[in-house]
Design an enzyme around this catalytic site. Sequence first.
Site, PDB file in Angstrom:
ATOM      1  N   LYS A 168     -57.260 -23.070  12.278  1.00  0.00           N
ATOM      2  CA  LYS A 168     -58.201 -23.373  13.368  1.00  0.00           C
ATOM      3  C   LYS A 168     -59.620 -23.651  12.846  1.00  0.00           C
ATOM      4  O   LYS A 168     -59.934 -23.364  11.684  1.00  0.00           O
ATOM      5  CB  LYS A 168     -58.190 -22.197  14.361  1.00  0.00           C
ATOM      6  CG  LYS A 168     -56.826 -21.980  15.045  1.00  0.00           C
ATOM      7  CD  LYS A 168     -56.927 -20.967  16.163  1.00  0.00           C
ATOM      8  CE  LYS A 168     -55.588 -20.743  16.840  1.00  0.00           C
ATOM      9  NZ  LYS A 168     -55.716 -19.847  18.027  1.00  0.00           N
ATOM     10  N   TYR A 210     -51.958 -26.950  24.558  1.00  0.00           N
ATOM     11  CA  TYR A 210     -52.029 -25.602  25.134  1.00  0.00           C
ATOM     12  C   TYR A 210     -51.723 -25.588  26.635  1.00  0.00           C
ATOM     13  O   TYR A 210     -52.118 -24.657  27.330  1.00  0.00           O
ATOM     14  CB  TYR A 210     -53.398 -24.986  24.864  1.00  0.00           C
ATOM     15  CG  TYR A 210     -53.566 -24.420  23.468  1.00  0.00           C
ATOM     16  CD1 TYR A 210     -52.756 -23.383  23.019  1.00  0.00           C
ATOM     17  CD2 TYR A 210     -54.538 -24.902  22.601  1.00  0.00           C
ATOM     18  CE1 TYR A 210     -52.907 -22.844  21.754  1.00  0.00           C
ATOM     19  CE2 TYR A 210     -54.700 -24.370  21.325  1.00  0.00           C
ATOM     20  CZ  TYR A 210     -53.874 -23.330  20.914  1.00  0.00           C
ATOM     21  OH  TYR A 210     -54.026 -22.793  19.663  1.00  0.00           O
ATOM     22  N   PHE A 242     -58.919 -18.082  29.871  1.00  0.00           N
ATOM     23  CA  PHE A 242     -59.529 -18.492  28.604  1.00  0.00           C
ATOM     24  C   PHE A 242     -59.227 -19.944  28.230  1.00  0.00           C
ATOM     25  O   PHE A 242     -59.654 -20.411  27.177  1.00  0.00           O
ATOM     26  CB  PHE A 242     -59.092 -17.558  27.467  1.00  0.00           C
ATOM     27  CG  PHE A 242     -57.599 -17.440  27.272  1.00  0.00           C
ATOM     28  CD1 PHE A 242     -56.890 -18.418  26.573  1.00  0.00           C
ATOM     29  CD2 PHE A 242     -56.896 -16.349  27.769  1.00  0.00           C
ATOM     30  CE1 PHE A 242     -55.520 -18.327  26.371  1.00  0.00           C
ATOM     31  CE2 PHE A 242     -55.510 -16.249  27.579  1.00  0.00           C
ATOM     32  CZ  PHE A 242     -54.836 -17.241  26.877  1.00  0.00           C
ATOM     33  N   ARG A 266     -45.210 -15.392  11.960  1.00  0.00           N
ATOM     34  CA  ARG A 266     -45.910 -14.502  12.895  1.00  0.00           C
ATOM     35  C   ARG A 266     -46.260 -13.178  12.217  1.00  0.00           C
ATOM     36  O   ARG A 266     -47.300 -12.581  12.508  1.00  0.00           O
ATOM     37  CB  ARG A 266     -45.082 -14.307  14.163  1.00  0.00           C
ATOM     38  CG  ARG A 266     -44.944 -15.625  14.929  1.00  0.00           C
ATOM     39  CD  ARG A 266     -44.199 -15.491  16.232  1.00  0.00           C
ATOM     40  NE  ARG A 266     -44.937 -14.765  17.251  1.00  0.00           N
ATOM     41  CZ  ARG A 266     -45.943 -15.283  17.944  1.00  0.00           C
ATOM     42  NH1 ARG A 266     -46.344 -16.514  17.734  1.00  0.00           N
ATOM     43  NH2 ARG A 266     -46.558 -14.555  18.865  1.00  0.00           N
ATOM     44  N   THR A 282     -52.301 -11.559  17.713  1.00  0.00           N
ATOM     45  CA  THR A 282     -53.255 -12.560  18.229  1.00  0.00           C
ATOM     46  C   THR A 282     -54.690 -12.054  18.174  1.00  0.00           C
ATOM     47  O   THR A 282     -55.593 -12.766  17.744  1.00  0.00           O
ATOM     48  CB  THR A 282     -52.894 -12.916  19.697  1.00  0.00           C
ATOM     49  OG1 THR A 282     -51.555 -13.399  19.723  1.00  0.00           O
ATOM     50  CG2 THR A 282     -53.830 -13.966  20.256  1.00  0.00           C
ATOM     51  N   ARG A 319     -54.935 -12.734  10.183  1.00  0.00           N
ATOM     52  CA  ARG A 319     -55.911 -12.469  11.246  1.00  0.00           C
ATOM     53  C   ARG A 319     -56.718 -11.205  10.970  1.00  0.00           C
ATOM     54  O   ARG A 319     -57.919 -11.154  11.247  1.00  0.00           O
ATOM     55  CB  ARG A 319     -55.204 -12.429  12.596  1.00  0.00           C
ATOM     56  CG  ARG A 319     -54.848 -13.854  13.078  1.00  0.00           C
ATOM     57  CD  ARG A 319     -53.833 -13.822  14.172  1.00  0.00           C
ATOM     58  NE  ARG A 319     -53.636 -15.113  14.827  1.00  0.00           N
ATOM     59  CZ  ARG A 319     -52.588 -15.392  15.588  1.00  0.00           C
ATOM     60  NH1 ARG A 319     -51.644 -14.472  15.775  1.00  0.00           N
ATOM     61  NH2 ARG A 319     -52.466 -16.571  16.154  1.00  0.00           N
ATOM     62  N   ASN A 344     -59.334 -17.017  15.959  1.00  0.00           N
ATOM     63  CA  ASN A 344     -58.412 -16.140  15.223  1.00  0.00           C
ATOM     64  C   ASN A 344     -57.696 -16.875  14.076  1.00  0.00           C
ATOM     65  O   ASN A 344     -56.621 -16.479  13.645  1.00  0.00           O
ATOM     66  CB  ASN A 344     -57.436 -15.442  16.180  1.00  0.00           C
ATOM     67  CG  ASN A 344     -56.480 -16.390  16.870  1.00  0.00           C
ATOM     68  OD1 ASN A 344     -56.611 -17.613  16.767  1.00  0.00           O
ATOM     69  ND2 ASN A 344     -55.498 -15.840  17.562  1.00  0.00           N
ATOM     70  N   HIS A 364     -52.843 -20.593  14.334  1.00  0.00           N
ATOM     71  CA  HIS A 364     -51.834 -20.604  15.400  1.00  0.00           C
ATOM     72  C   HIS A 364     -50.465 -20.740  14.758  1.00  0.00           C
ATOM     73  O   HIS A 364     -50.321 -21.435  13.747  1.00  0.00           O
ATOM     74  CB  HIS A 364     -52.049 -21.796  16.344  1.00  0.00           C
ATOM     75  CG  HIS A 364     -50.863 -22.061  17.231  1.00  0.00           C
ATOM     76  ND1 HIS A 364     -50.659 -21.355  18.397  1.00  0.00           N
ATOM     77  CD2 HIS A 364     -49.802 -22.898  17.095  1.00  0.00           C
ATOM     78  CE1 HIS A 364     -49.508 -21.767  18.941  1.00  0.00           C
ATOM     79  NE2 HIS A 364     -48.980 -22.710  18.171  1.00  0.00           N
ATOM     80  N   GLU A 373     -43.636 -28.314  19.230  1.00  0.00           N
ATOM     81  CA  GLU A 373     -44.987 -28.370  18.648  1.00  0.00           C
ATOM     82  C   GLU A 373     -45.014 -29.233  17.384  1.00  0.00           C
ATOM     83  O   GLU A 373     -45.997 -29.932  17.128  1.00  0.00           O
ATOM     84  CB  GLU A 373     -45.483 -26.956  18.353  1.00  0.00           C
ATOM     85  CG  GLU A 373     -45.738 -26.146  19.611  1.00  0.00           C
ATOM     86  CD  GLU A 373     -46.301 -24.759  19.343  1.00  0.00           C
ATOM     87  OE1 GLU A 373     -46.587 -24.050  20.332  1.00  0.00           O
ATOM     88  OE2 GLU A 373     -46.454 -24.370  18.161  1.00  0.00           O
TER      89      GLU A 373
HETATM   90  P1  CMP Z   1     -52.724 -19.115  19.853  1.00  0.00           P
HETATM   91  O1  CMP Z   1     -51.565 -18.561  19.124  1.00  0.00           O
HETATM   92  O2  CMP Z   1     -53.335 -20.336  19.299  1.00  0.00           O
HETATM   93  O3  CMP Z   1     -52.314 -19.391  21.382  1.00  0.00           O
HETATM   94  C1  CMP Z   1     -53.262 -19.368  22.442  1.00  0.00           C
HETATM   95  C2  CMP Z   1     -54.593 -18.894  22.008  1.00  0.00           C
HETATM   96  O4  CMP Z   1     -55.482 -18.508  23.014  1.00  0.00           O
HETATM   97  C3  CMP Z   1     -54.463 -17.647  21.161  1.00  0.00           C
HETATM   98  O5  CMP Z   1     -53.883 -17.987  19.910  1.00  0.00           O
HETATM   99  C4  CMP Z   1     -55.892 -17.154  21.104  1.00  0.00           C
HETATM  100  O6  CMP Z   1     -56.614 -17.625  19.999  1.00  0.00           O
HETATM  101  C5  CMP Z   1     -56.504 -17.756  22.353  1.00  0.00           C
HETATM  102  N1  CMP Z   1     -57.064 -16.759  23.246  1.00  0.00           N
HETATM  103  C6  CMP Z   1     -58.342 -16.714  23.619  1.00  0.00           C
HETATM  104  N2  CMP Z   1     -58.554 -15.693  24.449  1.00  0.00           N
HETATM  105  C7  CMP Z   1     -57.380 -15.047  24.604  1.00  0.00           C
HETATM  106  C8  CMP Z   1     -56.949 -13.912  25.325  1.00  0.00           C
HETATM  107  N3  CMP Z   1     -57.795 -13.196  26.087  1.00  0.00           N
HETATM  108  N4  CMP Z   1     -55.651 -13.549  25.221  1.00  0.00           N
HETATM  109  C9  CMP Z   1     -54.776 -14.269  24.463  1.00  0.00           C
HETATM  110  N5  CMP Z   1     -55.132 -15.368  23.767  1.00  0.00           N
HETATM  111  C10 CMP Z   1     -56.413 -15.747  23.829  1.00  0.00           C
END
Ligand code: CMP
Length: 139
Positions: free
Chosen positions: A10, A50, A58, A86, A92, A103, A113, A116, A127
């Site tokens: 990212k 997304y 968010f 993962r 996350t 992370r 973070n 992805h 994807e």
């Molecule tokens: P990702 O795996 O890229 O998938 C969705 C993304 O939303 C997640 O990682 C986070 O980086 C982002 N995100 C931002 N805010 C939140 C939240 N409150 N809860 C979960 N994901 C969030």
Amino acid sequence: AVERTLSIIKPDATRRNLTGKINARFEDAGLRIVAQKRLQLTREQAEKFYAVHAERSFFNDLCTFMTSGPVVVQVLEGEGAVLRNREIMGATNPANAAPGTIRADFAESVEANSVHGSDSPENAANEIAFFFSQIEILS
Ligand code: CMP
């Protein structure tokens, strides 16, 4: 079984020049980078990628963040690659990520973070197809 998963490094990580350090985590864990490119996502691409999160509070901030700088999209291949990736990424929210995960070591926040990764083999296939054609993926 040998699987493929879609990974994104990212904007927070490309900005801090962490691409190589993150790629070393994947390779050291036995995953192979079988496709990779650096891209500037458009707003439309971020919103489409997304779309599953479109109703979340968010979503707007997430799409703004994901278009705030270059990303590196990549296909990782290996035994149980979806789950393995993962594990390497960690939770996350970096506050909940296990020590030694990407992370835990690099992420700035739940939004910034650093990486992805696809959450299931079915989503991985979708994807991967979002970013890559078959001839761009070389095992
Ligand atoms: P990702 O795996 O890229 O998938 C969705 C993304 O939303 C997640 O990682 C986070 O980086 C982002 N995100 C931002 N805010 C939140 C939240 N409150 N809860 C979960 N994901 C969030």
